[in-house]
Design an enzyme around this catalytic site. Sequence first.
Site, PDB file in Angstrom:
ATOM      1  N   GLY A  28       1.042  -1.114  -0.206  1.00  0.00           N
ATOM      2  CA  GLY A  28      -0.235  -0.039  -0.215  1.00  0.00           C
ATOM      3  C   GLY A  28       0.984   1.437  -0.277  1.00  0.00           C
ATOM      4  O   GLY A  28       2.248   1.174   0.023  1.00  0.00           O
ATOM      5  N   SER A  29       0.179   2.551  -0.141  1.00  0.00           N
ATOM      6  CA  SER A  29       1.604   3.705  -0.267  1.00  0.00           C
ATOM      7  C   SER A  29       1.932   3.571   0.831  1.00  0.00           C
ATOM      8  O   SER A  29       3.552   4.361   1.458  1.00  0.00           O
ATOM      9  CB  SER A  29       0.349   5.478  -0.068  1.00  0.00           C
ATOM     10  N   THR A  30       1.074   3.571   2.081  1.00  0.00           N
ATOM     11  CA  THR A  30       1.884   4.008   3.829  1.00  0.00           C
ATOM     12  C   THR A  30       3.041   2.827   3.593  1.00  0.00           C
ATOM     13  O   THR A  30       4.475   3.557   3.668  1.00  0.00           O
ATOM     14  CB  THR A  30       1.254   3.658   4.906  1.00  0.00           C
ATOM     15  N   ALA A  82      -3.207  -0.699   7.459  1.00  0.00           N
ATOM     16  CA  ALA A  82      -4.386  -0.865   7.724  1.00  0.00           C
ATOM     17  C   ALA A  82      -5.543   0.358   7.832  1.00  0.00           C
ATOM     18  O   ALA A  82      -4.243   0.867   6.577  1.00  0.00           O
ATOM     19  CB  ALA A  82      -4.481  -1.324   8.322  1.00  0.00           C
ATOM     20  N   ASP A  83      -6.374  -0.057   7.111  1.00  0.00           N
ATOM     21  CA  ASP A  83      -7.262   1.038   6.523  1.00  0.00           C
ATOM     22  C   ASP A  83      -8.158   1.739   7.216  1.00  0.00           C
ATOM     23  O   ASP A  83      -8.573   2.638   7.901  1.00  0.00           O
ATOM     24  CB  ASP A  83      -8.486  -0.107   5.706  1.00  0.00           C
ATOM     25  N   GLY A  96      -6.537  -2.379  -1.089  1.00  0.00           N
ATOM     26  CA  GLY A  96      -5.193  -2.431  -1.826  1.00  0.00           C
ATOM     27  C   GLY A  96      -5.234  -4.509  -1.925  1.00  0.00           C
ATOM     28  O   GLY A  96      -4.123  -4.964  -3.600  1.00  0.00           O
ATOM     29  N   GLU A 102      -1.022 -10.856   3.583  1.00  0.00           N
ATOM     30  CA  GLU A 102      -0.560 -10.200   4.522  1.00  0.00           C
ATOM     31  C   GLU A 102      -1.344 -11.451   6.053  1.00  0.00           C
ATOM     32  O   GLU A 102      -0.545 -10.713   6.389  1.00  0.00           O
ATOM     33  CB  GLU A 102      -1.319  -8.358   4.657  1.00  0.00           C
TER      34      GLU A 102
HETATM   35  C1  5RP Z   1      -3.132  -3.396   1.953  1.00  0.00           C
HETATM   36  C2  5RP Z   1      -4.102  -2.667   2.804  1.00  0.00           C
HETATM   37  C3  5RP Z   1      -3.147  -2.089   2.757  1.00  0.00           C
HETATM   38  O1  5RP Z   1      -2.287  -1.892   4.483  1.00  0.00           O
HETATM   39  C4  5RP Z   1      -4.036  -0.714   3.472  1.00  0.00           C
HETATM   40  O2  5RP Z   1      -5.190  -1.036   2.042  1.00  0.00           O
HETATM   41  C5  5RP Z   1      -3.898   0.582   3.140  1.00  0.00           C
HETATM   42  O3  5RP Z   1      -3.232   1.538   2.697  1.00  0.00           O
HETATM   43  P1  5RP Z   1      -2.603   2.800   2.343  1.00  0.00           P
HETATM   44  O4  5RP Z   1      -1.714   2.572   3.257  1.00  0.00           O
HETATM   45  O5  5RP Z   1      -2.909   2.685   1.077  1.00  0.00           O
HETATM   46  O6  5RP Z   1      -3.447   3.592   2.733  1.00  0.00           O
HETATM   47  O7  5RP Z   1      -3.915  -3.567   3.449  1.00  0.00           O
HETATM   48  O8  5RP Z   1      -4.033  -4.750   1.977  1.00  0.00           O
END
Ligand code: 5RP
Length: 217
Positions: A28-30, A82-83, A96, A102
């Site tokens: 993911g982006s983070t 995480a979301d 994602g 994961e």
């Molecule tokens: C991917 C995930 C990501 O950690 C989650 O979606 C957060 O993404 P982002 O850092 O882009 O906000 O669970 O499967």
Amino acid sequence: MFNTLKKSVAKFALKYVPKNAIIGIGSGSTINYFIKELSKISSSIRGVVPGSIRSEKKLRKHNIPIIDLNSLEHLDIYIDSADKVNTSMEMIKGAGGALTREKIISSVAKKFICIIDKSKYVRHFDCYSFPLEVIPMALRKISEEIIKLGGMPKYRENFITDNGHCIIDIHNLYIKNSIDLEKTLNNLPGIVSVGLFCIRKADLLLVSYADQIKEIY
Ligand code: 5RP
């Protein structure tokens, strides 16, 4: 604004990477920001187990060694975002679509460090949507089961996971008992994995705010 917060928590998380370590990471982006930070200290770690093909490609671009989980006796640290995360350190993940890898890596890790910006830290999950990775032939059956549970299934169009499966996002389902719900869904044949990370939750949560990073145990 959230990108700045994602960057700052990714940078902060570096202090939890021990010298000579093999660590697991998500995607993911983070985590992309975290990979950039990790590349600055890549000579002091042994390698990384990636949670998605996208993360693996990024790691390779930075010449960070990729480690096969099967070659390891144990994994000390898993770092991922995480979301949503609630105040019990339970997580909703998988926007994602990388939830299965994961979940596998985090299940092996001794310590799960979750890094998020403040917008993702919530008191309760309420009706937040979350994904399921589903075997294609079970799509109809699983959709029916979700409706029986009171949720609204939505097939993620034009999306195939790294493992060749589909994603169904569950909307409008009130998450009353997150652990029971995760167990119930885990038991339905055809579901590969559930985007609720509540049975194995985070051990340490790093939350970035404009003026500080909170470390929550
Ligand atoms: C991917 C995930 C990501 O950690 C989650 O979606 C957060 O993404 P982002 O850092 O882009 O906000 O669970 O499967």
